[in-house]
Scaffold this motif. Structure first.
Motif, mmCIF file in Angstrom:
data_model
loop_
_atom_site.group_PDB
_atom_site.id
_atom_site.type_symbol
_atom_site.label_atom_id
_atom_site.label_comp_id
_atom_site.label_asym_id
_atom_site.label_seq_id
_atom_site.Cartn_x
_atom_site.Cartn_y
_atom_site.Cartn_z
ATOM 1 N N ARG A 70 0.838 -1.198 0.000
ATOM 2 C CA ARG A 70 0.000 0.000 0.000
ATOM 3 C C ARG A 70 0.876 1.252 0.000
ATOM 4 O O ARG A 70 2.035 1.204 0.370
ATOM 5 C CB ARG A 70 -0.904 0.036 1.223
ATOM 6 N N VAL A 74 -2.673 2.248 7.117
ATOM 7 C CA VAL A 74 -4.129 2.336 7.156
ATOM 8 C C VAL A 74 -4.548 2.424 8.620
ATOM 9 O O VAL A 74 -4.231 1.543 9.418
ATOM 10 C CB VAL A 74 -4.787 1.103 6.494
ATOM 11 N N ASP A 75 -5.256 3.486 8.981
ATOM 12 C CA ASP A 75 -5.712 3.720 10.353
ATOM 13 C C ASP A 75 -7.118 3.156 10.488
ATOM 14 O O ASP A 75 -8.037 3.588 9.808
ATOM 15 C CB ASP A 75 -5.694 5.220 10.645
ATOM 16 N N TYR A 76 -7.293 2.159 11.387
ATOM 17 C CA TYR A 76 -8.595 1.532 11.591
ATOM 18 C C TYR A 76 -9.326 2.093 12.808
ATOM 19 O O TYR A 76 -10.365 1.590 13.182
ATOM 20 C CB TYR A 76 -8.444 0.017 11.742
#
Length: 112
Positions: A70, A74-76
């Motif tokens: 990526r 990626v912040d969840y």
């Protein structure tokens, strides 16, 4: 510190140019149990790491996925319990959408 501020391509090149890493890699690269795919073969596999990272401008923690395929992390969202949060995320975001049996997970953390 040679990698600080560099993009992923430059960081990987820095590591490739360190003789000790090249020697270690060469000594173990063909010692695995699996056949290695050809260098130009399409490989449909991915490896990700989930971490508890500090939130920007707050004292809270965030669940963040690091995946070399990526453009960035990626912040969840909020991290309450990393193991429980990641199990929920993987189930909802990956396993529910693709019911493959080819998932493997490892947990490197405090004993639970």
């Amino acid at each position: 510190m040679r990698c600080h501020g560099q993009d992923v391509v430059k960081r990987s090149q820095i590591f490739e140019d360190i003789p000790a890493f090249a020697e270690i890699h060469a000594s173990v690269a063909d010692a695995g149990q699996s056949d290695m795919p050809l260098t130009d073969a399409h490989v449909d596999q991915a490896y990700s790491a989930f971490i508890s990272a500090p939130g920007e401008g707050s004292t809270g923690r965030r669940v963040v996925e690091l995946d070399g395929g990526r453009a960035g992390p990626v912040d969840y969202g909020e991290c309450v319990d990393l193991l429980d949060d990641v199990a929920r995320i993987v189930k909802e975001q990956f396993m529910d959408k693709n019911p493959s049996v080819l998932y493997s997970m490892l947990y490197f953390g405090q004993p639970v």
